[in-house]
Structure formats: C-alpha cells, structure tokens
Enzyme design. Sequence first.
Site, short mmCIF file in Angstrom:
data_model
loop_
_atom_site.label_atom_id
_atom_site.label_comp_id
_atom_site.label_asym_id
_atom_site.label_seq_id
_atom_site.Cartn_x
_atom_site.Cartn_y
_atom_site.Cartn_z
N THR A 331 -39.90 29.00 -27.90
CA THR A 331 -40.62 28.19 -28.87
C THR A 331 -41.68 27.34 -28.16
O THR A 331 -41.37 26.66 -27.18
CB THR A 331 -39.64 27.26 -29.62
OG1 THR A 331 -38.65 28.06 -30.25
CG2 THR A 331 -40.37 26.44 -30.66
N GLN A 406 -40.29 38.59 -32.78
CA GLN A 406 -39.06 37.99 -33.28
C GLN A 406 -39.34 37.20 -34.55
O GLN A 406 -40.31 36.44 -34.61
CB GLN A 406 -38.41 37.06 -32.25
CG GLN A 406 -37.03 36.58 -32.69
CD GLN A 406 -36.42 35.54 -31.75
OE1 GLN A 406 -36.93 34.43 -31.65
NE2 GLN A 406 -35.35 35.91 -31.09
N CYS A 438 -31.19 30.46 -33.17
CA CYS A 438 -31.92 29.19 -33.15
C CYS A 438 -31.01 28.05 -33.59
O CYS A 438 -30.43 28.10 -34.69
CB CYS A 438 -33.14 29.27 -34.06
SG CYS A 438 -34.12 27.75 -34.07
N ASN A 577 -27.89 36.32 -21.70
CA ASN A 577 -28.94 35.31 -21.60
C ASN A 577 -28.31 33.95 -21.32
O ASN A 577 -27.32 33.58 -21.95
CB ASN A 577 -29.71 35.28 -22.92
CG ASN A 577 -30.73 34.15 -23.00
OD1 ASN A 577 -30.91 33.55 -24.04
ND2 ASN A 577 -31.39 33.83 -21.91
N ARG A 602 -35.48 29.54 -19.70
CA ARG A 602 -35.94 28.35 -18.99
C ARG A 602 -36.23 28.62 -17.52
O ARG A 602 -37.08 27.97 -16.92
CB ARG A 602 -34.88 27.24 -19.13
CG ARG A 602 -34.78 26.69 -20.53
CD ARG A 602 -33.68 25.64 -20.63
NE ARG A 602 -32.37 26.24 -20.42
CZ ARG A 602 -31.26 25.53 -20.20
NH1 ARG A 602 -31.31 24.22 -20.13
NH2 ARG A 602 -30.09 26.14 -20.05
#
Length: 736
Positions: A331, A406, A438, A577, A602
């Site tokens: 995002t 996505q 999310c 992930n 990240r």
Amino acid sequence: MESNLQDNLESATLKRSAETQPEISTREQQFATAEAQLDGSPAKKPKMENGSSDTGQGEQQDRRKGVAPIKAEFLVHGLNAVSTPSGYDPPPNDRSKDRSKNKYQKKPKGQNTSRSFGSSRDTLQLCSSRALSSEFSPLDCRFGEKCKFEHDLRKYLSEGKRSDLSTFNGVCTVHEARGWCPFGWKCRFAGSHSTERETEDGRKELVLIEDETRKALVENGGAPDGEVGVVNVVSSQAKIDLERRRTKTPKSDAYLEWLAKHSADFDRRPTDSDEKKENGAQEPDIVMDDQEDTKTAHEENRARFTDPPLLPSEKRRIYYGPETPILAPLTTQGNLPFRRLCVSLGAQITWSEMAMGLPLLQGEKTEWALMKAHESELASPKFNPSNPSSVIAGYDNSKDLHFGAQIAANKPWLAVKATEVLTALCPHLRAIDLNCGCPIDLVVRSGAGSALLDNGGKLEKMLRGMNLVSGEVPITIKIRTGTRDNNPTAHKLVKRLVLGGQEALDAGEGAAGVAAVTLHGRSRQQRYTRSADWEYIGECAALIKQLQKEHDELADTARETDARYLANGGKVYFIGNGDVLSHVDYNTHLTGANVDSVMIGRGALVKPWIFEEVEAQQYLDKSSSQRLEYVERFAKFGLEHWGSDEVGVGNTRRFLLEWLSFSRRYVPLGLLEHLPPRMQDRPPRFRGRDDMETLMASDHYKDWIKISEMFLGPAHPNFRFEPKHKSNSYEIEAEG
C-alpha cells in the site's frame, strides 16, 4: 556529481548543528542523569534471547531480543542516543501540544489518518493555451478576457515559476524518453527543451524544442496518452463509460443470475429485470404451434450462442519456484517507480497496490492508475525446468510475465464485475489476486480484506465467479493466519480453496480453481506486531501437499474432484510471507516451511537489493553512495511517471519520502556484531561509516527531505510531509 552531493551533505549537517547548538549543554546533562538512572534499574535491562538479562560484565555471547547488535564503536550515547533528534519540530498535523514541557515525552504512536502534503503549484498558473505554444503563436483561449490564468509567458517564467532544476545534468527525463515534454513551459527542466530565436522582424521569441524522430516512434507505437514504456493504460473514454455505467459485463451478469437462483442468501446488485418485476412488468408469453417449435428453438439457440468461459484447467499456467522471489503488493509504496526499481534489482514477480473493486467499476482515475505497469514487468520470470516439484505440464515461460493485479471486494457481484472489466481493459496481467489479508479497519468493516477469512462460503463464490469471467488470466488469493490471535484458521480455509467446500462438492461444482495461495504468517488482530509464524506456514504447506496426495488417491472414484475446476493441472502453488530481510531468511523459509516461493514486503522497502542477495546467495554490504544511487534512480523513474512539472516533482518527492521512511531502518552489515539481521530488531542510536550513511539512518523527516533535495531541488515552500506512522515503528500497514 559526487562533489555536489558531498557539498550538499556538509551544508545540511552544518545547518542542523547550528539549529540545535544552544540547547546541547543543558540537554546533555539531563540525558546523562536519565541514563545513569536507567543503568541502575534491573527492570530496565534488555532481555537476552535465552531469557537472561545483560549485566554488562564480560563479553556478550547472545543477541539481545528486539535490539539490533551494533558494534560498540558505532553506538552513540548521550544526547544523540535519544530517539527524537534535537530541534525536532512537530509536523503541522501532529496533535501533541508543546513538547518542550516534557522533554522525555514519547513520540505519539499510531497512524496518521488525515495527512496533508500541502501543495506544490506555481505561484502564477499558466493558461493551458500557452503551455505548449511558442511565445508569438499561442492557441486561442476559450475563456478570453475572463480567464483567470496567466497568459504572459515571460512574466510566468520570471515570476510565476521557480527556477529550473540542475539535477540529472539539467536534462528533462520525460523529453529524453518521449522526444517532447507534455508539460512544456511548466516543466522544471524547460530550459533543456526550449530556446530563444530571432524572428524575421527582429524580435526574440521563446520556442519549445521537439525531437521529431523520437516523437514519431512514440506515436507510431500507439502508446495511450503518449506514455512511453507503460502498459495497461486505460483510455479516458473507457473510464467515462464505466462512470456512466455504459460498460457491459455479460459474463458476470450470466454468472450472477445463475448464482441468484442457487443461493437464497446471495447478496447481489439489482439488475434491469429485477426493476421490471418490482414495477409489475411481466414477461410476454410466447405461443407457438408444434411445427414451428423445433425450428424456432434452433434459431434461438444459434442467436444465444457465445464462447463458453474458460475453466480453471484451461487457463494460462503460471510458475513459482525458489528462483522467483516475489515483491508483495504494498500500500502506497508499491507504486510503479518502486516496482521498476525492484525489477531492475532482481524481483521476479510484482503486484500492483491493492485496488478497491467499486472505484474500479466507477472509473476512478486514481484506482485505474494502480494498474499501470512498466514494460520491464512484462519480461518472463526466471524458470528452472529441472525443478520437478514445481514444474507443471503445459507451462509456457514465454507467455508468463512479472506483473499481476490485486483487488479487494466485499461482495461476489463486485469481485466478479471488477475482474471482468479488469481483464477486458488491461491485457498485460499475469494473474488477478483477491486480497483477503488487509487488516485496515476501514476495509475490514466493509466486509473486504481479512473479513473474508471468516466467510469461506462467500469467498468461494467470489473466486469461482472471478475464474469464470477472467478469460485466460489465472486467479490467486492472499490470506492471513486468521482474524484473531492464538486462533489460526487458515488451514481450514486452505482445504476449502484446494478441494472446494462441502456444499460445492455436493452440488458438483468442484473447487474454486485458485492457481496459488499466499499466506502471511500473522493474524488480522496481530497486524505487524511480533514475528511471523513460519511454523504455521509450514503446517499449511504440508497440508496442501497432503491434499494433493489425497486427490491423486481419489482418482477414478466417485469422490474425485472434477479436474476441469483445478488450475495449473491440479497444482496449487503455496507462497509464504513475513519477516524476510536477507537471503538467509529466504532460504530458511523455503526449506524449513517447504513453500514453493517466498514473498517479500517490508524487507524490500528496507533494502530493495534483497533480490540481488537472493540471486547471489550472499550478503551485499551496500555503501552509502550505492544506496544513494538507488534513490537517484527512483527519483528519475518518478519524474517519468508523475511528471516533471511542479506538481509532478512534488508527487515524486512525496513518494520518495514515503520510501525513505522505511529505508532509514536499514543497518549496514559492516556495523553488525551478529548476522543475520532481523526484521523486528530495532537499532539503538548509531553513526554510520561516513556522514552520508549517518544521514540516511536519521529518523527525522527533515533529514529525508534534505536527501530528496539532492535530486529534486529545494522543496516547494508549501510542501509538507508527515510520516504515515507517528512512531516510525515496524508495526506498519504496508502489505495486506
């Protein structure tokens, strides 16, 4: 160029020192007293990973939990050891009041939900009739004397616009790529593509320069809106058609009509036929004799014939393997320039930022802009055909590509219709991924994102419908371990995704047909706190392999799943992930959790060259000059993407600062006592091996702005930046 950067750095350092010098003597005494009190308190001692506390006596043998193990010679004590730098000025939207009253007050925590970036606009707004015209041959302004914008070109250049930038050798990157600059006189590099010529009557005229050869190549290439090297560009007319509901979705309508008849609790969008029934209209009865019955029925069947939708087994095959590290859908930070940077450093699979289904259907420009991809993302990912566990029959690497989209949706009709228009308007998609991970409250409260984890039946309907309308584009899904801590439910959902729910099997519908499942090893409640649970990811990976084995054993029996509804020849790829910061983490999770590939979020923001490390299978200790070169590359990509005018430079600066708020967390390998680095470890205050490395590690947003000014010039006086997360912590909402 290096000398100019060094001069800028020295001036920035001297300026910061001059701003804070008067306070140092008093503040150092206060911090020294506080440190002495802290050292004497056993309760404040950092815990070791083996559960003991560090007494400060003897050589430290173990790593401290949650603390980056920086060598003693690089640690900074006293004033500079405090997390908030001296001279800190709260951003305009910061709600904390008068911090000077309490010098030990912690920085406010949480997310800034109402950030403002000010404005980056010219003092005088040049009329569009003058922006691309020569001085003496402007276009006619349709507003005439009522126009509120500036028409005097020389006045605009001298008073209404800031001076041209000297970075990138003063050359406009947009003009260099296209042969002309669509921003004309508004461009901050206008001097590189303009000149002053003498007319026949002896006057001096300002004119723009174009490279006709390069411009012709771009125009002949058919790039929409003149964008070079960018694909999935949706035309303005297509967006208008969506906004005015003129775009038809026949595949979705057919599926939703069928679903409405077979599901009593189905939540769908009203159709035209529903409105007619509500108004009392009835379908006309058709009466025909026996002789015409057969002929008429045959003609109707011919008129209604359309190509049947591709089943999951008939779709394009995709591939995931150890050699395909994946950049997560991020995002804000997962924009085209950053993805382009990561691809240049070795990322093999990329995803768009999460796009919301309803704005896509409404034709919103900002949402469709997320679907744009750079031509470098059209290359085929790396492929190792000697890996028998990952290769599937029918896979064609030449037809595969990096980029996928996505989306997020909260209702079946929304997911299905968004998928149909997406595949119709964006021809270059590897796959479409449904976001079910999310954790953002606004998304979850609407029923999308992580909220779908607890509604498997609804989720299955969405995925099955997306598969029916997506053509040859495969459908994938990204999930979390569950919605609550200590209550993982992903293993139940994985079984439903692979084999299909019991109600679907009873109805003979088969599996939902997903080609890949990505599991983020945290719950929705956990967000990004604590470490990702790779042990549970491994359990889910083992479950998928067990389900595959059971499927093979059920072959030729009544309980066998219909092969037509299985994607990738029956193989569902499983990707893990969470908390990957080095090639060691990557390899450990590949073998330990036995996943097909690993997604990096990240870790790529902290150090984009992690993809180079995975390929080279070794640590890469990047110097400050190398890291600064990546910043320069991002700035250039940003100007090409967002524009070279004042607004475009402001947007590029804003997204560069968003990235720097993550990259500052990188601790150079040469400063660490122990390897590997860990995502959840926070470094104490340290100095780098040179001044630039120290500046790049600063957690103060003004230092990030100074770095941006090395490539984008001084920030606009009205430009504002506020970090997305006040605490600058690792608990971020970067990926779903």
